[in-house]
Scaffold this motif. Structure first.
Motif, PDB file in Angstrom:
ATOM      1  N   ALA A  86      32.571  47.643  32.766  1.00 34.64           N
ATOM      2  CA  ALA A  86      33.675  46.778  32.332  1.00 34.64           C
ATOM      3  C   ALA A  86      34.758  46.724  33.404  1.00 34.64           C
ATOM      4  CB  ALA A  86      34.245  47.285  31.017  1.00 34.64           C
ATOM      5  N   ALA A  87      35.033  47.879  34.030  1.00 30.75           N
ATOM      6  CA  ALA A  87      36.055  47.924  35.069  1.00 30.75           C
ATOM      7  C   ALA A  87      35.657  47.101  36.289  1.00 30.75           C
ATOM      8  CB  ALA A  87      36.319  49.372  35.474  1.00 30.75           C
ATOM      9  N   VAL A  88      34.353  47.010  36.554  1.00 41.58           N
ATOM     10  CA  VAL A  88      33.875  46.185  37.672  1.00 41.58           C
ATOM     11  C   VAL A  88      34.329  44.732  37.495  1.00 41.58           C
ATOM     12  CG1 VAL A  88      31.818  45.209  38.764  1.00 41.58           C
ATOM     13  CG2 VAL A  88      31.935  47.659  38.283  1.00 41.58           C
ATOM     14  N   ALA A  93      37.836  40.393  39.518  1.00 42.01           N
ATOM     15  CA  ALA A  93      38.879  39.402  39.256  1.00 42.01           C
ATOM     16  C   ALA A  93      40.142  39.691  40.066  1.00 42.01           C
ATOM     17  CB  ALA A  93      39.204  39.373  37.764  1.00 42.01           C
ATOM     18  N   ILE A  94      40.495  40.966  40.202  1.00 43.51           N
ATOM     19  CA  ILE A  94      41.734  41.333  40.897  1.00 43.51           C
ATOM     20  C   ILE A  94      41.600  41.176  42.406  1.00 43.51           C
ATOM     21  CG2 ILE A  94      43.302  43.247  41.420  1.00 43.51           C
ATOM     22  CD1 ILE A  94      42.651  44.321  38.580  1.00 43.51           C
ATOM     23  N   LEU A  95      40.501  41.690  42.969  1.00 41.43           N
ATOM     24  CA  LEU A  95      40.374  41.738  44.427  1.00 41.43           C
ATOM     25  C   LEU A  95      39.750  40.490  45.043  1.00 41.43           C
ATOM     26  CD1 LEU A  95      39.258  45.460  44.899  1.00 41.43           C
ATOM     27  CD2 LEU A  95      41.560  44.480  45.088  1.00 41.43           C
ATOM     28  N   LEU A  96      38.795  39.899  44.357  1.00 42.15           N
ATOM     29  CA  LEU A  96      38.116  38.724  44.920  1.00 42.15           C
ATOM     30  C   LEU A  96      38.757  37.412  44.471  1.00 42.15           C
ATOM     31  CD1 LEU A  96      34.347  39.772  44.712  1.00 42.15           C
ATOM     32  CD2 LEU A  96      35.956  40.010  46.624  1.00 42.15           C
ATOM     33  N   LEU A  97      39.106  37.335  43.191  1.00 36.59           N
ATOM     34  CA  LEU A  97      39.684  36.100  42.669  1.00 36.59           C
ATOM     35  C   LEU A  97      41.207  36.090  42.718  1.00 36.59           C
ATOM     36  CD1 LEU A  97      37.338  35.621  39.571  1.00 36.59           C
ATOM     37  CD2 LEU A  97      37.063  34.746  41.912  1.00 36.59           C
TER      38      LEU A  97
END
Length: 316
Positions: A86-88, A93-97
């Motif tokens: 789930a954390a992945v 979302a945070i780092l790539l998007l």
């Protein structure tokens, strides 16, 4: 914490250590979630994981389902793996998007909630009897789970003080730009912090499945409570300072406070209001003490003072 304990003894005379013993039974699960939340919050402003509650609920079903087929140990490990998975989603979302953490983890929470409902519909098992006995075991009157979580807390505290990863989390929280210029891979530290947060939430869910039972709302209260425990325990909401021991004092304070308020007849809604007020009060006090989180009004006042000084200098 000690003051609330004393009030409970006054309100309900009897064995003075009973309230503390009960708190030690409930607090370890909250401490586990708070330790992960602490790592995320220490990364700095804006970093917070609001998906931990739904991860706990999902992990409880995963633990029971896998445990029924492969044994309780595999079930707990599967719960941890579910939390990491789930954390992945949040990390991507945070780092790539480049989605703000609170929005990213909220989206993860919605995805996990859907998965939890599917697992609940398919659930036909209960927690393993051996795991249930383990979670409820006591040594000299002290819950075994409390001793194990205490050991985990010590490991986390040592990690923050004496390892490159722990020191990097604190450095990123103090200044991500400076940390990056110092050679720290901010993206990797951020990813690991969120993954550990998910792992801790998954572990708490796997253990709670045996302590209580799997439920779609099992982790609902843990999202807000974990944030409150971290802040009240001394970790700066603005990042850069983590207090692992504070997870215990904050958790025990909250558990004892809930017990006291239940004794005097407060509703759950009123208790949540009081908890919210306490969190705001602690944030305000810590901001005043450390100079972080200054209000817009304070910045405006300082700006006006600087302008007045400049005018006086010009006229002079």
């Amino acid at each position: 914490m000690l003051a609330v304990w004393a009030l409970i003894v006054v309100v309900r005379p009897g064995a003075p250590f009973d309230p503390l013993a009960q708190a030690l039974t409930l607090a370890p699960f909250l401490v586990l979630v708070a330790l992960g939340q602490m790592l995320v919050i220490t990364l700095g402003p804006g970093n917070i994981d609001v998906s931990v509650g739904t991860i706990i609920s999902m992990a409880s079903y995963v633990s029971v389902a896998v445990g029924a087929a492969a044994g309780p140990t595999a079930g707990v490990l599967a719960a941890v793996g579910a939390g990491i998975a789930a954390a992945v989603c949040s990390v991507i979302a945070i780092l790539l998007l480049r989605v703000p953490p609170i929005i990213a983890t909220l989206a993860t929470s919605l995805i996990v909630s859907s998965a939890t409902l599917l697992l609940a519909d398919a659930s036909r098992h209960s927690a393993d009897a051996g795991l249930r006995a383990f979670v409820n075991a006591k040594i000299l009157g002290v819950p075994l789970i409390a001793l194990l979580v205490l050991a985990v807390t010590i490991v986390v505290a040592l990690m923050l003080r004496h390892t490159r990863f722990g020191l990097s989390i604190i450095a990123v929280g103090q200044s991500a730009r400076a940390a990056e210029r110092a050679g720290i891979k901010v993206w990797a530290i951020t990813a690991l912090a969120y993954l550990l947060c998910g792992a801790f939430a998954g572990l708490a869910g796997g253990l709670l499945a045996a302590f209580i039972s799997p439920s779609t709302v099992l982790g609902t209260s843990y999202m807000l409570d974990s944030i409150a425990v971290v802040v009240i325990g001394g970790t700066l909401i603005s990042g850069g300072r983590a207090v692992a021991a504070g997870a215990w004092t904050g958790a025990l304070f909250f558990v004892l406070l809930s017990g006291l308020l239940n004794l005097v007849g407060w509703s759950i809604g009123a208790q949540n209001i009081l908890k919210g007020v306490l969190v705001v009060a602690v944030v305000v006090v810590s901001a005043a003490a450390t100079g972080t989180g200054r209000s817009s009004l304070a910045r405006l006042r300082d700006t006006l003072q600087i302008r007045n000084k400049n005018k006086e200098t010009t006229h002079g």
